[in-house]
Design a protein around this motif. Structure first.
Motif, PDB file in Angstrom:
ATOM      1  N   LYS A  41     -17.849  73.767 -43.546  1.00 15.61           N
ATOM      2  CA  LYS A  41     -17.283  74.836 -42.719  1.00 15.61           C
ATOM      3  C   LYS A  41     -15.791  74.619 -42.479  1.00 15.61           C
ATOM      4  CE  LYS A  41     -21.658  75.866 -40.407  1.00 15.61           C
ATOM      5  NZ  LYS A  41     -22.439  75.781 -39.151  1.00 15.61           N
ATOM      6  N   SER A  45     -13.023  77.223 -43.893  1.00 15.28           N
ATOM      7  CA  SER A  45     -12.133  77.910 -42.960  1.00 15.28           C
ATOM      8  C   SER A  45     -10.664  77.660 -43.287  1.00 15.28           C
ATOM      9  CB  SER A  45     -12.434  77.462 -41.520  1.00 15.28           C
ATOM     10  OG  SER A  45     -11.718  78.240 -40.591  1.00 15.28           O
ATOM     11  N   SER A  49      -8.129  80.684 -44.426  1.00 14.34           N
ATOM     12  CA  SER A  49      -7.069  80.998 -43.464  1.00 14.34           C
ATOM     13  C   SER A  49      -5.799  81.500 -44.149  1.00 14.34           C
ATOM     14  CB  SER A  49      -6.739  79.767 -42.608  1.00 14.34           C
ATOM     15  OG  SER A  49      -6.135  78.745 -43.386  1.00 14.34           O
ATOM     16  N   PHE A 165      -7.254  92.578 -32.245  1.00 15.31           N
ATOM     17  CA  PHE A 165      -7.834  91.741 -31.205  1.00 15.31           C
ATOM     18  C   PHE A 165      -8.417  92.567 -30.065  1.00 15.31           C
ATOM     19  CE2 PHE A 165      -4.596  88.076 -32.139  1.00 15.31           C
ATOM     20  CZ  PHE A 165      -5.094  87.983 -33.424  1.00 15.31           C
ATOM     21  N   HIS A 219      -8.225  74.435 -36.207  1.00 15.79           N
ATOM     22  CA  HIS A 219      -9.593  74.136 -36.627  1.00 15.79           C
ATOM     23  C   HIS A 219     -10.236  72.997 -35.847  1.00 15.79           C
ATOM     24  CE1 HIS A 219      -9.280  76.824 -40.054  1.00 15.79           C
ATOM     25  NE2 HIS A 219      -8.151  76.251 -40.401  1.00 15.79           N
ATOM     26  N   LEU A 224     -11.610  76.570 -33.807  1.00 16.54           N
ATOM     27  CA  LEU A 224     -11.687  77.940 -34.305  1.00 16.54           C
ATOM     28  C   LEU A 224     -11.957  77.957 -35.802  1.00 16.54           C
ATOM     29  CD1 LEU A 224      -8.559  79.422 -32.443  1.00 16.54           C
ATOM     30  CD2 LEU A 224     -10.968  79.639 -31.771  1.00 16.54           C
ATOM     31  N   VAL A 225     -12.430  79.109 -36.306  1.00 14.18           N
ATOM     32  CA  VAL A 225     -12.567  79.331 -37.742  1.00 14.18           C
ATOM     33  C   VAL A 225     -11.707  80.527 -38.116  1.00 14.18           C
ATOM     34  CG1 VAL A 225     -14.860  78.331 -37.902  1.00 14.18           C
ATOM     35  CG2 VAL A 225     -14.622  80.774 -37.419  1.00 14.18           C
ATOM     36  N   SER A 227     -12.049  83.433 -39.105  1.00 15.21           N
ATOM     37  CA  SER A 227     -12.393  84.789 -38.676  1.00 15.21           C
ATOM     38  C   SER A 227     -12.217  85.017 -37.179  1.00 15.21           C
ATOM     39  CB  SER A 227     -13.843  85.115 -39.070  1.00 15.21           C
ATOM     40  OG  SER A 227     -14.731  84.148 -38.523  1.00 15.21           O
ATOM     41  N   ASP A 228     -11.923  83.956 -36.425  1.00 21.45           N
ATOM     42  CA  ASP A 228     -11.717  84.092 -34.983  1.00 21.45           C
ATOM     43  C   ASP A 228     -10.392  84.791 -34.695  1.00 21.45           C
ATOM     44  OD1 ASP A 228     -14.097  82.908 -34.178  1.00 21.45           O
ATOM     45  OD2 ASP A 228     -13.253  80.890 -34.237  1.00 21.45           O
ATOM     46  N   LYS A 229     -10.377  85.547 -33.616  1.00 20.22           N
ATOM     47  CA  LYS A 229      -9.167  86.279 -33.235  1.00 20.22           C
ATOM     48  C   LYS A 229      -8.255  85.366 -32.431  1.00 20.22           C
ATOM     49  CE  LYS A 229     -11.630  90.687 -33.226  1.00 20.22           C
ATOM     50  NZ  LYS A 229     -12.116  91.827 -32.422  1.00 20.22           N
ATOM     51  N   SER A 230      -7.163  84.972 -33.052  1.00 23.68           N
ATOM     52  CA  SER A 230      -6.216  84.064 -32.423  1.00 23.68           C
ATOM     53  C   SER A 230      -4.811  84.374 -32.913  1.00 23.68           C
ATOM     54  CB  SER A 230      -6.560  82.606 -32.753  1.00 23.68           C
ATOM     55  OG  SER A 230      -5.516  81.733 -32.370  1.00 23.68           O
ATOM     56  N   ALA A 233      -3.443  82.506 -35.948  1.00 24.65           N
ATOM     57  CA  ALA A 233      -3.883  82.770 -37.318  1.00 24.65           C
ATOM     58  C   ALA A 233      -2.731  83.210 -38.215  1.00 24.65           C
ATOM     59  CB  ALA A 233      -4.991  83.823 -37.313  1.00 24.65           C
TER      60      ALA A 233
END
Length: 343
Positions: A41, A45, A49, A165, A219, A224-225, A227-230, A233
């Motif tokens: 994972k 990720s 990214s 987001f 990470h 976070l991965v 696809s997370d909203k950050s 990113a």
């Protein structure tokens, strides 16, 4: 070679290696092969990214020269030939194969899903679908003149990226909001390309450190991965792209026979992209169902290798005069070519 930005072939070569490995790895994991889940994972990720944003940015590099060469209408027709045509052909080919092979794979595919390609792309082909829309939008709206519109464009693109987001955007608007900004940055590459070219080693060090720090924070520290909203990113993706471009520039400057194969992969990245899922999935089925090999590293090595070499072989055959009909797997025959009709 330097005049044609030879480093871009190296960047595409690195990118397509990551694409093939990422899909082979996902296939092996989803098939239930024994793998370290946490490590899988994390690597997945990290790759996701930045590797698809990389291809949008690299596509943006050639947008302005192509627009100047073909004009707005001509550029759209050219992309219909080089993007839409292979999208349709390979969406159908891969889709029909997936339907036939559903009994051997973890995913079940229906004919309705395959034939919905005009409004819902399948698997990796979302990239071509969105890329064509990006070219159309940019061809219609792009202005080379400096002014208020040029000043507001990057602000609007960042705002669109952030809007995801807070608002659930429908497809393909959500993908356009995600990737248009990278394409636009590619159109502005002259601003920083010369610096990377002149300071290749410092650029590798700086981008490598920044990507490592941001990846660790994103990470590991924050858990976070991709696809997370950050808000992290975007700088994480850009730092990963910067690292790939810097390394690619270093490779192009110090090209040797030992690494030129990476540039070959980059030059053939489209046929590899189109065929690698079929090749990699076929390898996994043969290894698991017929040879009863469940060793994950073997699947990753062989799957990635065949996912690259088989498309390369088919593409090289298509360039032979005696195998001319094979070329229609990648580009339209004259009577279907919109570009030729416009000339």
């Amino acid at each position: 070679m330097q005049n044609r930005d030879y480093w871009v072939d190296y960047a595409k070569g690195i990118g397509i290696l990551l694409v093939v490995y990422g899909h082979v790895s996902r296939g092996a994991y989803n098939a239930g092969l024994s793998m370290d889940a946490d490590l899988y994972k994390l690597i997945d990720s990290i790759i996701y990214s930045f590797h698809m944003p990389l291809f949008f940015l690299l596509s943006g590099i050639f947008f302005v020269p192509s627009l100047n060469k073909y004009g707005r209408r001509g550029l759209i027709f050219e992309k219909a030939d080089s993007v839409v045509y292979p999208y349709v052909v390979w969406s159908l080919l891969q889709g029909f194969c997936e339907v036939f092979l559903s009994r051997f794979t973890t995913a079940k595919t229906s004919m309705d899903e395959v034939l919905s390609l005009l409004w819902q792309p399948r698997a990796q082909f979302w990239f071509l679908y969105v890329l064509f829309l990006v070219f159309v939008i940019m061809a219609l709206l792009y202005r080379d003149r400096q002014g208020i519109a040029a000043t507001l464009a990057p602000i609007a693109l960042v705002a669109a990226w952030v809007s995801r987001f807070y608002v659930q955007l429908p497809f393909p608007i959500d993908f356009l909001a995600t990737y248009l900004i990278y394409f636009y940055i590619g159109t502005q590459i002259k601003i920083w390309k010369s610096w990377i070219s002149e300071h290749t080693l410092p650029s590798c060090v700086i981008s490598g450190l920044s990507f490592s720090v941001l990846a660790w924070i994103f990470h590991v520290r924050l858990g976070l991965v991709f696809s997370d909203k950050s808000m992290l990113a975007l700088p994480l993706g850009l730092s990963g792209i910067g690292l790939v471009c810097s390394v690619a520039s270093l490779m192009a400057k110090n090209a040797s026979n030992g690494i030129k194969w990476i540039a070959v992969l980059g030059a053939c990245s489209m046929p590899i992209f189109l065929m690698h899922i079929l090749a990699g999935s076929g390898v996994r089925i043969i290894l698991s169902k017929f040879l009863h090999i469940e060793n994950a590293p073997i699947h990753l090595i062989i799957g990635t290798s065949i996912g690259i070499l088989l498309p390369l072989g088919v593409y090289q055959l298509s360039q032979q005069a005696s195998m001319r009909n094979l070329s229609y797997l990648f580009s339209p025959p004259p009577f279907l070519s919109l570009k030729r009709r416009a000339e």
